[in-house]
Enzyme design. Structure first.
Site, short mmCIF file in Angstrom:
data_model
loop_
_atom_site.label_atom_id
_atom_site.label_comp_id
_atom_site.label_asym_id
_atom_site.label_seq_id
_atom_site.Cartn_x
_atom_site.Cartn_y
_atom_site.Cartn_z
N LYS A 172 -5.60 1.33 22.14
CA LYS A 172 -5.35 0.03 22.51
C LYS A 172 -6.14 -1.14 22.37
O LYS A 172 -7.55 -0.74 22.02
CB LYS A 172 -5.19 0.35 24.29
N HIS A 173 -5.88 -2.17 22.59
CA HIS A 173 -6.99 -3.31 22.32
C HIS A 173 -8.11 -3.34 23.42
O HIS A 173 -7.85 -2.87 24.62
CB HIS A 173 -6.20 -4.56 22.59
N GLU A 174 -9.11 -3.62 22.92
CA GLU A 174 -10.36 -3.76 24.00
C GLU A 174 -10.22 -4.67 24.90
O GLU A 174 -9.45 -5.54 24.85
CB GLU A 174 -11.54 -4.26 23.37
#
Length: 635
Positions: A268-270
């Site tokens: 997932k995106h940070e």
């Protein structure tokens, strides 16, 4: 088809390494000493119902004082502790401890803080990485009545599961498919086996397809209507497979993480500053788009196309990309018809379209005859692939100056000047409504809060409530810079045509330079640099870091695919040839069978990973079939 399946193992290789040895809750110690196994204080397991969670039972054996339990995630920088539960004092006469049960996050290490309810003083603090579906007890008691020393002991009632095992299994499956493919290719080199296979199949057609494996489809107008590049030789037109392979790799990882990435946090995106696998793919796609622009426009101009005609095609293509993003990809038609009231204006295709327009027009406007062939004289030979394009560099540096001024000098109401934080509970809760600083403020001011992304990646960890769009207006400037660096890679290929060592050395130099710039901007720190790496803001350090990786990756693929021809680029080459179709298709059909189905256990990483890998593999197979049938969707 084995090739199409095997290559996806690259998306899960990194996560598989060390997964068994580093399972949360099994190896990480906490500040109070190693957790005890089931013993005094252990209770019957009550499983957490959701993945990435564990159950913690707090037992308060202090007779006169209740407890206030709060927690802070290790991934939440300078965050406030969040209240979890009140634990009542023990009933001294009945010798019954006060208890409270809470659910804790297992994705990142947690810091637990226990304060007394009477004096509100800190009694103990524990740092621990809980394991998924684990069952724990935290026993708080007095060691000595005279000194009133309080101890906090963490007890493992039932051990957590190893949620990384599905990744390892998937890696082995794809590795097995790759092994079968390699063995099959080796058997095909045996004359008798090859003749037998050709006899069973259509010999002429099969021979033609196999012999064309290192070639490329011959498209009549692919330069003007596809992002894929071309390289012209004196005798014939030849496509660089490494560029399509690079694009396909970026696209396939993008599809995988968009489908959920098995619900693993590193796919997932940070949440704010930093990098995960998901944060790499979009800038890589932008980078290779810039490379393609350089090669494509050079080819078309060499074949006699006028700049006016090419500008018209650039404008039309940019318009179509933006239109597709607004009307086709962004809206969720399952929630009703398209409505302006809550239509998101920014988006991935919108940013690609605008970036393509600026970079392609810039290249078309300042293209100089003889620059790419190296016939122009320069004062500094070491910069001979840069100096002929100085007007373009001045334009890009002016854009970066605008980004820096707006980011650090624009006054934002209620926020400190130059704020780059997530807002919410970050920065000790001092700026809850400052999410994204100047970038978020500009989007909300010009586009309106309802027309930008409502659920940024910071909303979970940092509990932000302000909308913030990762494809917003201000970040587009640095996206243009990323595409321009890709454009520079294309110019290197053109300038040092067929000089493989020169091309690869220039790629390496650019990678080192970008890496040094990133080290300076970030101070080699996730949070404490001048400009931290941040995907939501598309910060300058984010561009230099991802372009550093992009130059290295392109170097490796160029060497393996186009120079030594040790790898055909499969399976990533095929989706790279149909990038627009795969991207739009995976967005439109995301919720339809066979890309998605009802799960038996929606709280299982294994089921999510199986579904997401299956859907991604299907798009690889679709692109492979389209390639063999010479079907390419272009705009």
């Amino acid at each position: 088809m084995a090739a199409a399946a095997a290559g996806l193992g690259a998306a899960v290789v990194a996560a598989a390494l060390g997964a068994l040895l580093m399972a949360p809750g099994l190896t990480q110690p906490h500040s109070g000493g190693p957790p005890q196994e089931s013993g005094p204080g252990a209770v019957e397991r009550r499983p957490a119902g959701r993945m990435d969670q564990a159950v913690l039972l707090v037992r308060n054996e202090l007779p006169m004082q209740g407890l206030l339990l709060a927690a802070r995630s290790g991934s939440c920088h300078q965050c406030l502790y969040q209240f979890l539960a009140f634990v009542p004092p023990s009933n001294g006469s009945l010798r019954k401890p006060g208890t409270a049960e809470v659910v804790v996050d297992t994705q990142h290490p947690l810091t637990l803080q226990l304060n007394g309810s009477v004096s509100d003083t800190e009694l103990c603090k524990i740092q621990y990485h809980f394991g998924e579906f684990g069952n724990y007890s935290l026993v708080v008691k007095t060691l000595s009545t005279s000194t009133k020393t309080v101890s906090c002991d963490l007890v493992i009632n039932e051990g957590p599961v190893n949620s990384y095992l599905p990744i390892l299994f998937a890696f082995l499956v794809y590795t097995g498919a790759l092994t079968i493919l390699i063995v099959g290719r080796l058997l095909m080199k045996i004359h008798a086996v090859r003749n037998w296979v050709y006899k069973k199949l259509n010999p002429r057609e099969t021979d033609r397809l196999i012999n064309s494996e290192l070639g490329s489809p011959n498209t009549a107008d692919s330069v003007s209507s596809d992002l894929t590049p071309h390289l012209w030789s004196t005798a014939s037109r030849q496509r660089l497979r490494s560029l399509d392979t690079f694009r396909g790799l970026s696209l396939i990882i993008m599809v995988f993480v968009n489908y959920g990435g098995g619900k693993y946090w590193f796919f997932k995106h940070e949440s704010w500053n930093g990098l995960t696998v998901a944060d790499l793919v979009f800038p890589w796609f932008v980078f290779i788009m810039g490379t393609s622009i350089s090669l494509s426009l050079s080819s078309m101009l060499r074949w006699g196309s006028s700049k006016q005609k090419l500008l018209g095609k650039i404008l039309w293509r940019s318009f179509l990309l933006i239109l597709l993003g607004i009307i086709v990809v962004n809206p969720n038609y399952c929630l009703g018809p398209l409505s302006w009231d809550n239509l998101r204006i920014p988006g991935v295709l919108q940013r690609l379209g605008f970036t393509y327009l600026v970079v392609a027009a810039l290249e078309l406007l300042f293209t100089r005859a003889g620059a790419e062939s190296g016939t122009l004289e320069t004062l500094c030979p070491a910069l001979q692939d840069i100096l002929p394009y100085w007007p373009q560099w001045i334009f890009i540096l002016m854009l970066e100056a605008i980004w820096l001024c707006l980011t650090f000098l624009l006054p934002v109401p209620g926020c400190p000047r130059g704020y780059l934080g997530p807002g919410g509970i970050g920065d000790f809760g001092n700026y809850p409504n400052c999410t994204g600083g100047a970038a978020g403020y500009i989007d909300r001011l010009l586009l309106g809060e309802k027309h930008i992304y409502q659920h940024p990646s910071s909303s979970v960890i940092y509990q932000t409530t302000m909308p913030c769009d990762p494809e917003g207006i201000l970040g587009t400037i640095n996206t243009i810079f990323m595409a321009f660096l890709g454009l520079q890679a294309g110019k290197i290929i053109l300038f040092y045509k067929d000089q493989h060592k020169q091309i690869m050395s220039r790629f390496a130099i650019w990678s080192i330079v970008m890496g040094i710039v990133s080290a300076i901007l970030t101070k080699c720190s996730k949070e404490d640099g001048f400009i931290p790496i941040n995907k939501n803001l598309w910060s300058l350090s984010y561009v230099t870091t991802t372009s550093c990786f992009a130059f290295i990756l392109l170097l490796l693929m160029y060497y393996l695919v186009d120079v030594k021809r040790l790898w055909s680029g499969a399976p990533f080459f095929y989706p790279g040839m149909n990038s627009i179709l795969v991207y739009i298709g995976h967005e439109v059909f995301e919720n339809y069978f066979p890309f998605k189905w009802k799960m038996q256990d929606s709280q299982s990483h294994a089921e999510h990973l199986t579904q997401n890998l299956t859907a991604t593999t299907l798009w690889v197979i679709i692109s492979y079939v389209l390639y063999r049938r010479r079907i390419f969707w272009k705009i």
